[in-house]
Motif scaffolding. Structure first.
Motif, PDB file in Angstrom:
ATOM      1  N   TYR A 262       0.838  -1.197   0.000  1.00 30.53           N
ATOM      2  CA  TYR A 262       0.000   0.000   0.000  1.00 30.53           C
ATOM      3  C   TYR A 262       0.872   1.245   0.000  1.00 30.53           C
ATOM      4  CZ  TYR A 262      -3.875  -3.131   1.004  1.00 30.53           C
ATOM      5  OH  TYR A 262      -4.801  -4.128   0.924  1.00 30.53           O
ATOM      6  N   HIS A 263       0.484   2.230  -0.796  1.00 29.13           N
ATOM      7  CA  HIS A 263       1.299   3.431  -0.940  1.00 29.13           C
ATOM      8  C   HIS A 263       0.820   4.587  -0.080  1.00 29.13           C
ATOM      9  CE1 HIS A 263       1.768   1.292  -4.935  1.00 29.13           C
ATOM     10  NE2 HIS A 263       2.985   1.286  -4.424  1.00 29.13           N
ATOM     11  N   GLN A 264      -0.307   4.413   0.607  1.00 26.14           N
ATOM     12  CA  GLN A 264      -0.809   5.430   1.497  1.00 26.14           C
ATOM     13  C   GLN A 264      -0.602   4.971   2.947  1.00 26.14           C
ATOM     14  OE1 GLN A 264      -2.618   3.231  -0.035  1.00 26.14           O
ATOM     15  NE2 GLN A 264      -4.173   2.451   1.360  1.00 26.14           N
ATOM     16  N   ARG A 265      -0.848   5.856   3.900  1.00 20.62           N
ATOM     17  CA  ARG A 265      -0.748   5.469   5.307  1.00 20.62           C
ATOM     18  C   ARG A 265      -1.670   4.291   5.575  1.00 20.62           C
ATOM     19  NH1 ARG A 265      -0.298  11.008   5.650  1.00 20.62           N
ATOM     20  NH2 ARG A 265       1.545  11.771   6.771  1.00 20.62           N
ATOM     21  N   ASN A 266      -1.202   3.314   6.323  1.00 21.31           N
ATOM     22  CA  ASN A 266      -2.002   2.135   6.612  1.00 21.31           C
ATOM     23  C   ASN A 266      -1.473   1.446   7.866  1.00 21.31           C
ATOM     24  OD1 ASN A 266      -0.199  -0.420   5.731  1.00 21.31           O
ATOM     25  ND2 ASN A 266       0.209   1.275   4.334  1.00 21.31           N
ATOM     26  N   ASN A 267      -2.229   0.516   8.358  1.00 30.39           N
ATOM     27  CA  ASN A 267      -1.827  -0.250   9.549  1.00 30.39           C
ATOM     28  C   ASN A 267      -1.684  -1.730   9.239  1.00 30.39           C
ATOM     29  OD1 ASN A 267      -1.775   1.894  11.513  1.00 30.39           O
ATOM     30  ND2 ASN A 267      -4.010   1.970  11.312  1.00 30.39           N
ATOM     31  N   MET A 268      -1.296  -2.032   8.012  1.00 26.86           N
ATOM     32  CA  MET A 268      -1.161  -3.422   7.619  1.00 26.86           C
ATOM     33  C   MET A 268      -0.022  -4.088   8.386  1.00 26.86           C
ATOM     34  SD  MET A 268      -3.504  -4.119   5.488  1.00 26.86           S
ATOM     35  CE  MET A 268      -2.931  -5.590   4.668  1.00 26.86           C
ATOM     36  N   PRO A 269      -0.217  -5.331   8.802  1.00 27.81           N
ATOM     37  CA  PRO A 269       0.858  -6.053   9.491  1.00 27.81           C
ATOM     38  C   PRO A 269       1.887  -6.575   8.497  1.00 27.81           C
ATOM     39  CG  PRO A 269      -1.039  -7.485   9.220  1.00 27.81           C
ATOM     40  CD  PRO A 269      -1.440  -6.133   8.676  1.00 27.81           C
ATOM     41  N   GLY A 270       2.991  -7.063   9.023  1.00 26.28           N
ATOM     42  CA  GLY A 270       3.987  -7.727   8.196  1.00 26.28           C
ATOM     43  C   GLY A 270       5.283  -6.958   8.097  1.00 26.28           C
ATOM     44  N   GLN A 271       6.365  -7.721   7.976  1.00 28.18           N
ATOM     45  CA  GLN A 271       7.694  -7.138   7.855  1.00 28.18           C
ATOM     46  C   GLN A 271       8.417  -7.705   6.635  1.00 28.18           C
ATOM     47  OE1 GLN A 271       9.435  -8.110  11.685  1.00 28.18           O
ATOM     48  NE2 GLN A 271       8.864  -6.109  12.518  1.00 28.18           N
ATOM     49  N   MET A 272       9.311  -6.920   6.111  1.00 24.68           N
ATOM     50  CA  MET A 272      10.102  -7.334   4.951  1.00 24.68           C
ATOM     51  C   MET A 272      11.144  -8.370   5.366  1.00 24.68           C
ATOM     52  SD  MET A 272      10.687  -3.487   3.499  1.00 24.68           S
ATOM     53  CE  MET A 272       9.408  -2.293   3.929  1.00 24.68           C
ATOM     54  N   VAL A 273      11.432  -9.288   4.453  1.00 25.79           N
ATOM     55  CA  VAL A 273      12.374 -10.371   4.721  1.00 25.79           C
ATOM     56  C   VAL A 273      13.439 -10.379   3.624  1.00 25.79           C
ATOM     57  CG1 VAL A 273      12.638 -12.861   5.013  1.00 25.79           C
ATOM     58  CG2 VAL A 273      10.565 -11.732   5.835  1.00 25.79           C
ATOM     59  N   GLU A 274      14.663 -10.539   4.021  1.00 25.11           N
ATOM     60  CA  GLU A 274      15.771 -10.601   3.070  1.00 25.11           C
ATOM     61  C   GLU A 274      15.487 -11.645   1.983  1.00 25.11           C
ATOM     62  OE1 GLU A 274      20.655 -11.211   3.084  1.00 25.11           O
ATOM     63  OE2 GLU A 274      19.465 -11.738   4.857  1.00 25.11           O
ATOM     64  N   GLY A 275      15.655 -11.251   0.728  1.00 24.50           N
ATOM     65  CA  GLY A 275      15.409 -12.155  -0.396  1.00 24.50           C
ATOM     66  C   GLY A 275      14.066 -11.964  -1.067  1.00 24.50           C
ATOM     67  N   GLN A 276      13.164 -11.170  -0.455  1.00 29.97           N
ATOM     68  CA  GLN A 276      11.866 -10.890  -1.078  1.00 29.97           C
ATOM     69  C   GLN A 276      12.027  -9.965  -2.277  1.00 29.97           C
ATOM     70  OE1 GLN A 276       9.499  -9.289   2.207  1.00 29.97           O
ATOM     71  NE2 GLN A 276       7.952 -10.843   1.800  1.00 29.97           N
ATOM     72  N   THR A 277      11.181 -10.170  -3.281  1.00 34.38           N
ATOM     73  CA  THR A 277      11.113  -9.244  -4.407  1.00 34.38           C
ATOM     74  C   THR A 277       9.677  -8.763  -4.566  1.00 34.38           C
ATOM     75  OG1 THR A 277      10.983 -11.197  -5.868  1.00 34.38           O
ATOM     76  CG2 THR A 277      13.109 -10.055  -5.728  1.00 34.38           C
ATOM     77  N   PHE A 278       9.522  -7.444  -4.686  1.00 34.44           N
ATOM     78  CA  PHE A 278       8.200  -6.873  -4.889  1.00 34.44           C
ATOM     79  C   PHE A 278       8.333  -5.507  -5.545  1.00 34.44           C
ATOM     80  CE2 PHE A 278       9.342  -6.025  -0.405  1.00 34.44           C
ATOM     81  CZ  PHE A 278       9.268  -4.633  -0.340  1.00 34.44           C
ATOM     82  N   THR A 279       7.194  -4.951  -5.965  1.00 36.31           N
ATOM     83  CA  THR A 279       7.190  -3.647  -6.621  1.00 36.31           C
ATOM     84  C   THR A 279       6.717  -2.559  -5.676  1.00 36.31           C
ATOM     85  OG1 THR A 279       4.907  -3.724  -7.448  1.00 36.31           O
ATOM     86  CG2 THR A 279       6.614  -4.771  -8.812  1.00 36.31           C
ATOM     87  N   ILE A 280       7.235  -1.364  -5.892  1.00 35.60           N
ATOM     88  CA  ILE A 280       6.698  -0.139  -5.286  1.00 35.60           C
ATOM     89  C   ILE A 280       6.353   0.774  -6.446  1.00 35.60           C
ATOM     90  CG2 ILE A 280       7.210   1.870  -3.856  1.00 35.60           C
ATOM     91  CD1 ILE A 280       8.994   0.109  -2.148  1.00 35.60           C
ATOM     92  N   GLU A 281       5.100   1.238  -6.520  1.00 40.02           N
ATOM     93  CA  GLU A 281       4.626   1.907  -7.733  1.00 40.02           C
ATOM     94  C   GLU A 281       3.524   2.926  -7.449  1.00 40.02           C
ATOM     95  OE1 GLU A 281       2.466  -1.059 -10.224  1.00 40.02           O
ATOM     96  OE2 GLU A 281       3.323  -2.504  -8.831  1.00 40.02           O
ATOM     97  N   PRO A 282       3.830   3.974  -6.700  1.00 40.35           N
ATOM     98  CA  PRO A 282       2.794   4.953  -6.339  1.00 40.35           C
ATOM     99  C   PRO A 282       2.266   5.723  -7.536  1.00 40.35           C
ATOM    100  CG  PRO A 282       4.965   5.791  -5.773  1.00 40.35           C
ATOM    101  CD  PRO A 282       5.158   4.366  -6.192  1.00 40.35           C
ATOM    102  N   ILE A 283       0.987   6.065  -7.454  1.00 39.90           N
ATOM    103  CA  ILE A 283       0.342   6.966  -8.403  1.00 39.90           C
ATOM    104  C   ILE A 283      -0.085   8.206  -7.625  1.00 39.90           C
ATOM    105  CG2 ILE A 283      -1.520   7.274 -10.076  1.00 39.90           C
ATOM    106  CD1 ILE A 283      -1.781   4.206 -10.164  1.00 39.90           C
ATOM    107  N   LEU A 284       0.309   9.380  -8.108  1.00 40.51           N
ATOM    108  CA  LEU A 284      -0.093  10.644  -7.517  1.00 40.51           C
ATOM    109  C   LEU A 284      -0.963  11.410  -8.502  1.00 40.51           C
ATOM    110  CD1 LEU A 284       2.197   9.906  -5.531  1.00 40.51           C
ATOM    111  CD2 LEU A 284       2.881  12.306  -5.543  1.00 40.51           C
ATOM    112  N   THR A 285      -1.859  12.236  -7.966  1.00 41.11           N
ATOM    113  CA  THR A 285      -2.687  13.085  -8.820  1.00 41.11           C
ATOM    114  C   THR A 285      -2.695  14.511  -8.299  1.00 41.11           C
ATOM    115  OG1 THR A 285      -4.870  13.063  -7.756  1.00 41.11           O
ATOM    116  CG2 THR A 285      -4.241  11.092  -8.999  1.00 41.11           C
ATOM    117  N   MET A 286      -3.103  15.431  -9.166  1.00 42.67           N
ATOM    118  CA  MET A 286      -3.270  16.827  -8.786  1.00 42.67           C
ATOM    119  C   MET A 286      -4.602  17.060  -8.089  1.00 42.67           C
ATOM    120  SD  MET A 286      -1.841  18.968 -12.005  1.00 42.67           S
ATOM    121  CE  MET A 286      -0.088  19.056 -12.397  1.00 42.67           C
TER     122      MET A 286
END
Length: 342
Positions: free
Chosen positions: A274-298
């Motif tokens: 999630y690219h906005q403030r959130n309270n999702m659980p979970g931590q990153m682990v060495e070796g994981q691959t994922f995307t970060i891809e925020p969309i912003l608008t005016m």
């Protein structure tokens, strides 16, 4: 691409399907989507404020051109397992962890995606059609012995996503010509030796106004700030906090309906980013691959989107510009390695 995202204590309703121009954006991803808890149902009845109206005076609304037939892929190139079915794949619950061998494959796929994206960006200029960009991307990918991951994913008819101006994401390449002053996000994913590499970038077409340039600049900064928060043991929610803080500082809104995702052997998997403030659980682990891809608008903090009748093209309801950047990253003990960096 109706991929289902669990609500996971975000006070959101489970994602639903949508389609038809003027319908609210719920569930259709390359970038997996999550429904917001409130406001989406009112997307088409909400009055436009002066800020939105002022923006619309300067730019014609995005229109759909003619979509040509999907391009062929040589038979010797391996296909992802979803090709041949119009059914939307489920988001895999598998946590995609990489070892020394698979990291090499991931790096190769991501390096190819990055090269293709940079070359595609060089094609962006007034009078060029997004269909021409699709053809060039398709050729670059198959010439490298890879498969264009979007092609055939849940029935998507093209090899790349091209999202112009108010299109948030998942724009289908067509005969529409780019115009001077447009901005365009090109989203490239390749499938090479059994692994997906996923990346996108927003480009300028001709002379772009300062407001659009600022939006694009801040969006890229938001992505990089989100990446800078990443390392082994860090909470995923730190990504959204970093991105939101920077976007809000500059007066831009972060789109909540579209999220990042695990990527590797599978196109879309856990974790959901999630690219906005959130309270999702979970931590990153060495070796994981994922995307970060925020969309912003005016459009400010209250962002709604509509889905075109093609079931893919997601546009801002108020017509405000949208920009997006994306990298695939690898989590390490001390930080994050950007795999799709040229």
């Amino acid at each position: 691409m109706a991929v289902r995202v669990p609500s996971m204590e975000l006070n959101r309703s489970p994602p639903l399907l949508s389609g038809g121009r003027g319908k609210t954006c719920l569930q259709k991803p390359f970038i997996v989507q999550a429904k917001r808890s409130g406001g989406l149902e009112k997307a088409n009845t909400r009055p436009r404020g002066p800020q939105a109206s002022e923006k619309l005076k300067k730019r014609e609304p995005l229109t759909r051109g003619t979509v040509s037939a999907p391009l062929p892929v040589p038979g010797h190139i391996p296909r992802p397992p979803y090709v041949g079915s119009n059914k939307m794949p489920e988001i895999s619950s598998e946590r995609q962890m990489q070892d020394k061998e698979t990291i090499m494959h991931m790096k190769a796929a991501c390096a190819l995606a990055a090269r293709v994206l940079e070359n595609a960006g060089k094609l962006v200029k007034p009078s060029v059609t997004t269909d021409e960009i699709d053809k060039a991307v398709h050729k670059m990918i198959i010439d490298a012995g890879a498969y264009p991951s979007p092609l055939g994913y849940g029935g998507f008819p093209k090899s790349v996503c091209t999202s112009v101006n108010e299109c948030m994401c998942h724009g289908i390449p067509d005969s529409r010509e780019l115009k001077d002053g447009d901005i365009i996000n090109i989203d490239v994913t390749v499938y090479l030796n059994g692994f997906h590499g996923d990346t996108s970038k927003t480009f300028f077409c001709g002379e772009v106004d300062e407001a659009a340039k600022r939006l694009v600049k801040v969006t890229e900064e938001c992505m990089l700030r989100g990446i800078s928060a990443c390392k082994h043991g860090v909470s995923f929610k730190k990504i959204g906090r970093r991105i939101s803080e920077h976007a809000e500082r500059h007066g831009f809104g972060v789109v909540e309906q579209f999220v990042g995702h695990g990527v590797g052997r599978v196109f879309h998997s856990q974790p959901i980013i999630y690219h906005q403030r959130n309270n999702m659980p979970g931590q990153m682990v060495e070796g994981q691959t994922f995307t970060i891809e925020p969309i912003l608008t005016m459009g400010g903090s209250s962002i709604e989107c509509d889905m075109w009748e093609d079931g893919w093209t997601a546009v801002t309801t108020d017509g405000s510009l949208a920009a997006q950047f994306e990298h695939t990253i690898l989590i390490t003990r001390t930080g994050a390695e950007i795999l799709t960096k040229c």
